[in-house]
Structures are given as structure tokens and as C-alpha cells.
Design a protein around this motif. Structure first.
Motif, PDB file in Angstrom:
ATOM      1  N   MET A   1       0.837  -1.193   0.000  1.00 58.78           N
ATOM      2  CA  MET A   1       0.000   0.000   0.000  1.00 58.78           C
ATOM      3  C   MET A   1       0.872   1.244   0.000  1.00 58.78           C
ATOM      4  N   ALA A   2       0.550   2.173  -0.885  1.00 57.93           N
ATOM      5  CA  ALA A   2       1.169   3.493  -0.847  1.00 57.93           C
ATOM      6  C   ALA A   2       0.411   4.338   0.171  1.00 57.93           C
ATOM      7  N   THR A   3       0.919   5.528   0.475  1.00 59.50           N
ATOM      8  CA  THR A   3       0.214   6.419   1.387  1.00 59.50           C
ATOM      9  C   THR A   3      -0.094   7.725   0.676  1.00 59.50           C
ATOM     10  N   PHE A   4      -1.255   8.290   1.023  1.00 58.20           N
ATOM     11  CA  PHE A   4      -1.739   9.512   0.396  1.00 58.20           C
ATOM     12  C   PHE A   4      -2.386  10.397   1.449  1.00 58.20           C
ATOM     13  N   PRO A   5      -2.499  11.689   1.178  1.00 62.06           N
ATOM     14  CA  PRO A   5      -3.309  12.541   2.042  1.00 62.06           C
ATOM     15  C   PRO A   5      -4.784  12.152   1.909  1.00 62.06           C
ATOM     16  N   ASP A   6      -5.633  12.745   2.742  1.00 57.86           N
ATOM     17  CA  ASP A   6      -7.069  12.570   2.563  1.00 57.86           C
ATOM     18  C   ASP A   6      -7.483  13.161   1.219  1.00 57.86           C
ATOM     19  N   GLY A   7      -8.546  12.618   0.650  1.00 56.48           N
ATOM     20  CA  GLY A   7      -9.010  13.105  -0.641  1.00 56.48           C
ATOM     21  C   GLY A   7      -8.958  12.010  -1.684  1.00 56.48           C
ATOM     22  N   CYS A   8      -8.796  12.398  -2.949  1.00 50.04           N
ATOM     23  CA  CYS A   8      -8.852  11.409  -4.027  1.00 50.04           C
ATOM     24  C   CYS A   8      -7.810  11.701  -5.088  1.00 50.04           C
ATOM     25  N   THR A   9      -7.592  10.686  -5.910  1.00 52.79           N
ATOM     26  CA  THR A   9      -6.862  10.842  -7.167  1.00 52.79           C
ATOM     27  C   THR A   9      -7.891  11.050  -8.265  1.00 52.79           C
ATOM     28  N   LEU A  10      -7.733  12.104  -9.051  1.00 54.42           N
ATOM     29  CA  LEU A  10      -8.621  12.404 -10.163  1.00 54.42           C
ATOM     30  C   LEU A  10      -7.963  11.896 -11.433  1.00 54.42           C
ATOM     31  N   LEU A  11      -8.605  10.908 -12.070  1.00 57.33           N
ATOM     32  CA  LEU A  11      -8.002  10.217 -13.209  1.00 57.33           C
ATOM     33  C   LEU A  11      -8.744  10.565 -14.492  1.00 57.33           C
ATOM     34  N   PHE A  12      -8.128  11.402 -15.324  1.00 57.98           N
ATOM     35  CA  PHE A  12      -8.707  11.729 -16.626  1.00 57.98           C
ATOM     36  C   PHE A  12      -8.346  10.607 -17.602  1.00 57.98           C
ATOM     37  N   GLY A  13      -9.371  10.047 -18.246  1.00 60.87           N
ATOM     38  CA  GLY A  13      -9.156   8.856 -19.054  1.00 60.87           C
ATOM     39  C   GLY A  13      -9.069   7.610 -18.196  1.00 60.87           C
ATOM     40  N   GLY A  14      -9.610   7.689 -16.987  1.00 58.07           N
ATOM     41  CA  GLY A  14      -9.460   6.596 -16.023  1.00 58.07           C
ATOM     42  C   GLY A  14     -10.276   5.366 -16.309  1.00 58.07           C
ATOM     43  N   SER A  15     -11.097   5.397 -17.359  1.00 61.14           N
ATOM     44  CA  SER A  15     -11.846   4.194 -17.734  1.00 61.14           C
ATOM     45  C   SER A  15     -11.370   3.621 -19.059  1.00 61.14           C
ATOM     46  N   GLY A  16     -10.315   4.206 -19.647  1.00 64.15           N
ATOM     47  CA  GLY A  16      -9.809   3.729 -20.932  1.00 64.15           C
ATOM     48  C   GLY A  16      -9.007   2.451 -20.797  1.00 64.15           C
ATOM     49  N   GLY A  17      -8.433   2.011 -21.897  1.00 60.22           N
ATOM     50  CA  GLY A  17      -7.695   0.747 -21.901  1.00 60.22           C
ATOM     51  C   GLY A  17      -6.545   0.737 -20.915  1.00 60.22           C
ATOM     52  N   ILE A  18      -5.717   1.768 -20.922  1.00 53.00           N
ATOM     53  CA  ILE A  18      -4.638   1.887 -19.946  1.00 53.00           C
ATOM     54  C   ILE A  18      -5.158   2.542 -18.666  1.00 53.00           C
ATOM     55  N   GLY A  19      -6.010   3.541 -18.804  1.00 53.85           N
ATOM     56  CA  GLY A  19      -6.520   4.256 -17.640  1.00 53.85           C
ATOM     57  C   GLY A  19      -7.252   3.384 -16.647  1.00 53.85           C
ATOM     58  N   SER A  20      -7.986   2.384 -17.138  1.00 55.45           N
ATOM     59  CA  SER A  20      -8.702   1.505 -16.213  1.00 55.45           C
ATOM     60  C   SER A  20      -7.734   0.693 -15.373  1.00 55.45           C
ATOM     61  N   GLY A  21      -6.634   0.271 -15.973  1.00 54.78           N
ATOM     62  CA  GLY A  21      -5.610  -0.440 -15.204  1.00 54.78           C
ATOM     63  C   GLY A  21      -4.979   0.455 -14.160  1.00 54.78           C
ATOM     64  N   ILE A  22      -4.730   1.721 -14.519  1.00 55.48           N
ATOM     65  CA  ILE A  22      -4.174   2.681 -13.562  1.00 55.48           C
ATOM     66  C   ILE A  22      -5.155   2.897 -12.411  1.00 55.48           C
ATOM     67  N   SER A  23      -6.437   3.045 -12.736  1.00 54.15           N
ATOM     68  CA  SER A  23      -7.454   3.253 -11.694  1.00 54.15           C
ATOM     69  C   SER A  23      -7.462   2.096 -10.709  1.00 54.15           C
ATOM     70  N   ARG A  24      -7.380   0.876 -11.220  1.00 54.70           N
ATOM     71  CA  ARG A  24      -7.378  -0.298 -10.340  1.00 54.70           C
ATOM     72  C   ARG A  24      -6.158  -0.298  -9.423  1.00 54.70           C
ATOM     73  N   VAL A  25      -5.018   0.066  -9.965  1.00 58.82           N
ATOM     74  CA  VAL A  25      -3.793   0.085  -9.162  1.00 58.82           C
ATOM     75  C   VAL A  25      -3.901   1.127  -8.049  1.00 58.82           C
ATOM     76  N   PHE A  26      -4.434   2.298  -8.358  1.00 61.92           N
ATOM     77  CA  PHE A  26      -4.565   3.329  -7.333  1.00 61.92           C
ATOM     78  C   PHE A  26      -5.540   2.897  -6.238  1.00 61.92           C
ATOM     79  N   ALA A  27      -6.635   2.275  -6.623  1.00 64.28           N
ATOM     80  CA  ALA A  27      -7.590   1.813  -5.621  1.00 64.28           C
ATOM     81  C   ALA A  27      -6.970   0.732  -4.749  1.00 64.28           C
ATOM     82  N   ALA A  28      -6.285  -0.215  -5.375  1.00 67.00           N
ATOM     83  CA  ALA A  28      -5.635  -1.280  -4.601  1.00 67.00           C
ATOM     84  C   ALA A  28      -4.487  -0.740  -3.773  1.00 67.00           C
ATOM     85  N   GLY A  29      -3.878   0.365  -4.235  1.00 63.62           N
ATOM     86  CA  GLY A  29      -2.714   0.928  -3.567  1.00 63.62           C
ATOM     87  C   GLY A  29      -3.027   1.874  -2.436  1.00 63.62           C
TER      88      GLY A  29
END
Length: 255
Positions: free
Chosen positions: A1-29
Motif C-alpha cells: 500500500m502506498a500512502t496519500f493525504p485525505d481526498g482522491c486521485t482524479l483520473l482523466f481517461g481513467g476508464s480507458g484501456g490503460i486508464g482503467s488499469g491505472i485506476s485499479r492500481v490506485f484503488a488497490a494501492g
């Protein structure tokens, strides 16, 4: 697990072919996520559902990044819902047809710059004041491994993303005093997104695949999740003293 401040990561293109994989990694991380999509609400909702199943808060937001009002509305919605945007991942971009520069239509060239460069600039201008007031933040853009080794017929992608490389440098230098960081991940050939679409369109064939494999130190194409892990590092608190840098996730392309 990585650490982050409170809040969210805003992912533009976060549902695309590569973006969806990035979104999953951030959620798992360890980060809550706000996924920005252009038209495919069902796919964005599916990615958000996976993040929620992993215990993270996830929201989806429609936006046209070529429209400033649309960008500012989605930024305001993400802040209102999550309280803070601590990180931005820029993974938005149009399909890049494989053409030599001399044969690239001007309307495609302009459209690519309008989406990727002007779109990212709109996002940066909308979020920098919020990040200054919130004690800092992080921008991560997806660049091209072609910045290090020119790929024939992919020049429009490389030239466009090179502009964002300079914006990353500018944000890092100008906003570091506010603890705002900016870095980029150079993307090689990834087994997702545009590769599959270009194969379907007949612009990439087996000969291209074989020739590209010969240029790779690691004799395989990468995954969207491997791009995501590099983005996760740059955005996280673990990289709090890293800015203005880039990582090439390319399998050793052209080395």
C-alpha cells in the motif's frame, strides 16, 4: 500500500484501456479515486465498482476536456464529493492513427493537441489553486517512450506528449514552493487500449509486432497495471521529494 493525504486521485481517461488499469492500481494501492470519462459511462461505473469492492471510495464524472467549463465542473464535483484532490493522473487522449508525419491530416494533428495538450493545461489551471490551498498535490502525465527513440508512424503521439513533458517541467519549477509536484510516465507498447484498436483497424500487423519485439530488452509488451504502478509511485507520499522527473515503462524499447 502506498500512502496519500485525505481526498482522491482524479483520473482523466481513467476508464480507458490503460486508464482503467491505472485506476485499479490506485484503488488497490490505497487511494480513493474519481474517474473522468468522455462517453463510456458503463465502463467507468464498472471500474469504480471494482474499486469500491476493494474498500475504496470511487466516483465517476463525465467531461469533455476540450471544453473549459466542463473541466472546471468536473474538478468542482470531485472536490465537493471527496473534499480534496491530492493527485491528478492525465491519461486522456484520442486514438492516434499510424501515419508518417508528411501524411498526417492537419485536422487530426489539431485535434490531438486540443485534447491532450490544451486539455491537460485546462486541468492544471483548474486544480493548481486548489492544490496550493490544500497544502500541495501531484500531477502525473502519460508520455511516450518515443521521446527516447523515435517510432515511425507514431509521431503525432510523440510530438503531442512532448508538449506535456514541458508543461510538467514548468509546473514542477513554478509550483514546487507550494508542495505541488509534477512527473511523467513514458509509455511503451502496452497490451491494452490503442494497440488492440490499431490491430482491429489493420494499422498494426504481425510484422510490426515481430519487429517491435526485436527492439525490446524484455521480449513482451507491457500491461496497463505496470504503467499504473509507476504512476502510483509518483503520486504517493513515498515520492514526496521527487518532481520534474520521468520513468520510461517501455521494456527497454530501443536500448
Amino acid at each position: 500500500m502506498a500512502t496519500f493525504p485525505d481526498g482522491c486521485t482524479l483520473l482523466f481517461g481513467g476508464s480507458g484501456g490503460i486508464g482503467s488499469g491505472i485506476s485499479r492500481v490506485f484503488a488497490a494501492g490505497g487511494s480513493d479515486i474519481a474517474i473522468v470519462y468522455r462517453s463510456n459511462a458503463d465502463r467507468a461505473a464498472a471500474v469504480a465498482g471494482e474499486a469500491e469492492a476493494a474498500g475504496r471510495r470511487a466516483t465517476i464524472h463525465a467531461a469533455d476536456v476540450t471544453d473549459e467549463a466542463s473541466v472546471r465542473a468536473v474538478v468542482a464535483a470531485a472536490i465537493a464529493t471527496h473534499g480534496r484532490v491530492h493527485s491528478v493522473v492525465w491519461a486522456a487522449g484520442p486514438l492516434v492513427n499510424q501515419r508518417y508525419l508528411a501524411e498526417t491530416p492537419m485536422d487530426e494533428w489539431r485535434h490531438a493537441f486540443e485534447v491532450e495538450v490544451h486539455g491537460f493545461f485546462r486541468v492544471a489551471q483548474a486544480l493548481i489553486p486548489h492544490m496550493r490551498e490544500s497544502g500541495g498535490g501531484s500531477f502525473v502525465t502519460l508520455g511516450s517512450a518515443g521521446h527516447d527513440w523515435w517510432p515511425a508512424r507514431d509521431g503525432m503521439s510523440v510530438a503531442v506528449k512532448a508538449s506535456n513533458e514541458q508543461l510538467v517541467q514548468g509546473i514542477a519549477k513554478e509550483e514546487g514552493r507550494y508542495r505541488i509536484r509534477a512527473n511523467s510516465v513514458l509509455v511503451g507498447v502496452i497490451e491494452a487500449g490503442q494497440l488492440h484498436e490499431l490491430q482491429r483497424l489493420g494499422q498494426i500487423d504481425q510484422r510490426w509486432i515481430d519487429n517491435t519485439h526485436r527492439l525490446l530488452c524484455l521480449k513482451r509488451f507491457g500491461t496497463a497495471e505496470e504503467i499504473g504502478h509507476a504512476c502510483l509511485f509518483f503520486a504517493s507520499n513515498e515520492a514526496a521529494y521527487v518532481t520534474g522527473q520521468r520513468i520510461s515503462v517501455s521494456g527497454g524499447f530501443g536500448v
